[in-house]
Structures are given as C-alpha cells and as structure tokens.
Design a protein around this motif. Structure first.
Motif, PDB file in Angstrom:
ATOM      1  N   MET A   1       0.841  -1.175   0.000  1.00  0.00           N
ATOM      2  CA  MET A   1       0.000   0.000   0.000  1.00  0.00           C
ATOM      3  C   MET A   1       0.889   1.242   0.000  1.00  0.00           C
ATOM      4  O   MET A   1       1.746   1.417   0.843  1.00  0.00           O
ATOM      5  N   SER A   2       0.673   2.084  -0.949  1.00  0.00           N
ATOM      6  CA  SER A   2       1.460   3.296  -1.088  1.00  0.00           C
ATOM      7  C   SER A   2       0.770   4.448  -0.368  1.00  0.00           C
ATOM      8  O   SER A   2      -0.445   4.633  -0.486  1.00  0.00           O
ATOM      9  N   LEU A   3       1.551   5.226   0.363  1.00  0.00           N
ATOM     10  CA  LEU A   3       1.003   6.373   1.080  1.00  0.00           C
ATOM     11  C   LEU A   3       1.171   7.630   0.238  1.00  0.00           C
ATOM     12  O   LEU A   3       2.221   7.868  -0.341  1.00  0.00           O
ATOM     13  N   THR A   4       0.133   8.410   0.215  1.00  0.00           N
ATOM     14  CA  THR A   4       0.205   9.683  -0.500  1.00  0.00           C
ATOM     15  C   THR A   4       0.920  10.706   0.375  1.00  0.00           C
ATOM     16  O   THR A   4       1.032  10.530   1.594  1.00  0.00           O
ATOM     17  N   ARG A  11      -0.066  11.813   9.190  1.00  0.00           N
ATOM     18  CA  ARG A  11       0.536  10.961  10.209  1.00  0.00           C
ATOM     19  C   ARG A  11       1.574  11.725  11.030  1.00  0.00           C
ATOM     20  O   ARG A  11       1.674  11.563  12.241  1.00  0.00           O
ATOM     21  N   ARG A  12       2.356  12.555  10.362  1.00  0.00           N
ATOM     22  CA  ARG A  12       3.351  13.346  11.087  1.00  0.00           C
ATOM     23  C   ARG A  12       2.687  14.334  12.036  1.00  0.00           C
ATOM     24  O   ARG A  12       3.154  14.536  13.155  1.00  0.00           O
ATOM     25  N   ARG A  13       1.612  14.968  11.575  1.00  0.00           N
ATOM     26  CA  ARG A  13       0.881  15.897  12.453  1.00  0.00           C
ATOM     27  C   ARG A  13       0.311  15.158  13.656  1.00  0.00           C
ATOM     28  O   ARG A  13       0.358  15.654  14.789  1.00  0.00           O
ATOM     29  N   ALA A  14      -0.235  13.963  13.421  1.00  0.00           N
ATOM     30  CA  ALA A  14      -0.790  13.170  14.524  1.00  0.00           C
ATOM     31  C   ALA A  14       0.303  12.768  15.507  1.00  0.00           C
ATOM     32  O   ALA A  14       0.107  12.844  16.730  1.00  0.00           O
ATOM     33  N   LYS A  15       1.452  12.351  14.999  1.00  0.00           N
ATOM     34  CA  LYS A  15       2.556  11.965  15.888  1.00  0.00           C
ATOM     35  C   LYS A  15       3.036  13.158  16.701  1.00  0.00           C
ATOM     36  O   LYS A  15       3.287  13.045  17.901  1.00  0.00           O
ATOM     37  N   ARG A  16       3.164  14.307  16.050  1.00  0.00           N
ATOM     38  CA  ARG A  16       3.611  15.511  16.751  1.00  0.00           C
ATOM     39  C   ARG A  16       2.603  15.898  17.828  1.00  0.00           C
ATOM     40  O   ARG A  16       2.970  16.194  18.971  1.00  0.00           O
ATOM     41  N   SER A  17       1.334  15.857  17.485  1.00  0.00           N
ATOM     42  CA  SER A  17       0.284  16.178  18.446  1.00  0.00           C
ATOM     43  C   SER A  17       0.300  15.206  19.623  1.00  0.00           C
ATOM     44  O   SER A  17       0.177  15.608  20.783  1.00  0.00           O
ATOM     45  N   ALA A  72      -6.189  13.981  29.658  1.00  0.00           N
ATOM     46  CA  ALA A  72      -5.464  14.466  28.479  1.00  0.00           C
ATOM     47  C   ALA A  72      -5.082  13.311  27.569  1.00  0.00           C
ATOM     48  O   ALA A  72      -5.242  13.394  26.346  1.00  0.00           O
ATOM     49  N   CYS A  73      -4.597  12.240  28.166  1.00  0.00           N
ATOM     50  CA  CYS A  73      -4.218  11.075  27.354  1.00  0.00           C
ATOM     51  C   CYS A  73      -5.443  10.408  26.716  1.00  0.00           C
ATOM     52  O   CYS A  73      -5.404   9.988  25.567  1.00  0.00           O
ATOM     53  N   ALA A  74      -6.503  10.331  27.475  1.00  0.00           N
ATOM     54  CA  ALA A  74      -7.684   9.623  26.990  1.00  0.00           C
ATOM     55  C   ALA A  74      -8.390  10.370  25.858  1.00  0.00           C
ATOM     56  O   ALA A  74      -8.865   9.739  24.899  1.00  0.00           O
ATOM     57  N   PHE A  75      -8.443  11.675  25.945  1.00  0.00           N
ATOM     58  CA  PHE A  75      -9.265  12.422  24.995  1.00  0.00           C
ATOM     59  C   PHE A  75      -8.502  13.215  23.941  1.00  0.00           C
ATOM     60  O   PHE A  75      -9.082  13.633  22.946  1.00  0.00           O
ATOM     61  N   LEU A  76      -7.211  13.437  24.160  1.00  0.00           N
ATOM     62  CA  LEU A  76      -6.473  14.282  23.225  1.00  0.00           C
ATOM     63  C   LEU A  76      -5.554  13.514  22.273  1.00  0.00           C
ATOM     64  O   LEU A  76      -5.098  14.072  21.290  1.00  0.00           O
ATOM     65  N   LEU A  77      -5.274  12.237  22.588  1.00  0.00           N
ATOM     66  CA  LEU A  77      -4.426  11.464  21.683  1.00  0.00           C
ATOM     67  C   LEU A  77      -5.162  11.182  20.382  1.00  0.00           C
ATOM     68  O   LEU A  77      -6.350  10.871  20.394  1.00  0.00           O
ATOM     69  N   ARG A  78      -4.439  11.309  19.277  1.00  0.00           N
ATOM     70  CA  ARG A  78      -5.037  11.088  17.950  1.00  0.00           C
ATOM     71  C   ARG A  78      -4.519   9.809  17.347  1.00  0.00           C
ATOM     72  O   ARG A  78      -3.402   9.376  17.637  1.00  0.00           O
ATOM     73  N   SER A  79      -5.300   9.232  16.475  1.00  0.00           N
ATOM     74  CA  SER A  79      -4.883   8.028  15.774  1.00  0.00           C
ATOM     75  C   SER A  79      -3.784   8.364  14.780  1.00  0.00           C
ATOM     76  O   SER A  79      -3.874   9.362  14.047  1.00  0.00           O
ATOM     77  N   GLU A  80      -2.746   7.535  14.752  1.00  0.00           N
ATOM     78  CA  GLU A  80      -1.637   7.761  13.829  1.00  0.00           C
ATOM     79  C   GLU A  80      -1.776   6.913  12.559  1.00  0.00           C
ATOM     80  O   GLU A  80      -0.869   6.886  11.723  1.00  0.00           O
ATOM     81  N   ASP A  81      -2.872   6.228  12.393  1.00  0.00           N
ATOM     82  CA  ASP A  81      -3.084   5.395  11.196  1.00  0.00           C
ATOM     83  C   ASP A  81      -3.563   6.218  10.017  1.00  0.00           C
ATOM     84  O   ASP A  81      -4.191   7.177  10.082  1.00  0.00           O
TER      85      ASP A  81
END
Length: 81
Positions: A1-4, A11-17, A72-81
């Motif tokens: 699967m190729s990522l656009t 994904r980078r924004r999610a990881k940074r967040s 904060a961990c429960a509600f602010l973490l975003r999916s990195e998928d």
C-alpha cells in the motif's frame, strides 16, 4: 500500500500532536507527584505545628492533577493510522 504525501503529512501531524499530549500528561503527573510529596514532607519538616488542613487540601489537588493527565491522554491522543 502506497502512502500519498497527504497521508504522510497527516501521520506526522498526529505523531507531533500525540507527543505534545504525552509531554503535557508527564508535566501534570510530575506536578502531582511534587504536590503530594510537598504535602507530606512540609508538615514533617516544619519546626512549628502545621494545620492538618494542609494535607487535606494538597492531596486532592495532586489527585486532580493526576486525573487531568489521564484525561489528556484519553481524549487528546489522535490516531496515527
């Protein structure tokens, strides 16, 4: 699967967040530990009598800080998928 390029950027924004949320949670937990240690050690180290209300006030404050970190961990973490 190729990522656009958009997927990679998202994904980078999610990881940074997520890292920022984890830093916030760590900061709040460290404040909670410091508050609870202070609430216990200050009355023990004090030369004059300290009101027992100090303990009754600062331990709940420490618990609230810890709960804030968990929220904060429960509600602010975003999916990195």
């Amino acid at each position: 699967m190729s990522l656009t390029p958009q997927d990679i950027a998202r994904r980078r924004r999610a990881k940074r967040s997520n890292e920022q949320v984890k830093l916030l949670a760590t900061f709040l937990n460290n404040l909670a530990v410091g508050t609870s240690v202070g609430a216990i050690l200050v009355p023990l180290a004090s030369e004059r009598p300290v009101s027992p209300h100090i303990f009754a006030i600062w331990i709940p404050v420490a618990l609230l800080l810890h709960v804030a970190a968990q929220v904060a961990c429960a509600f602010l973490l975003r999916s990195e998928d």
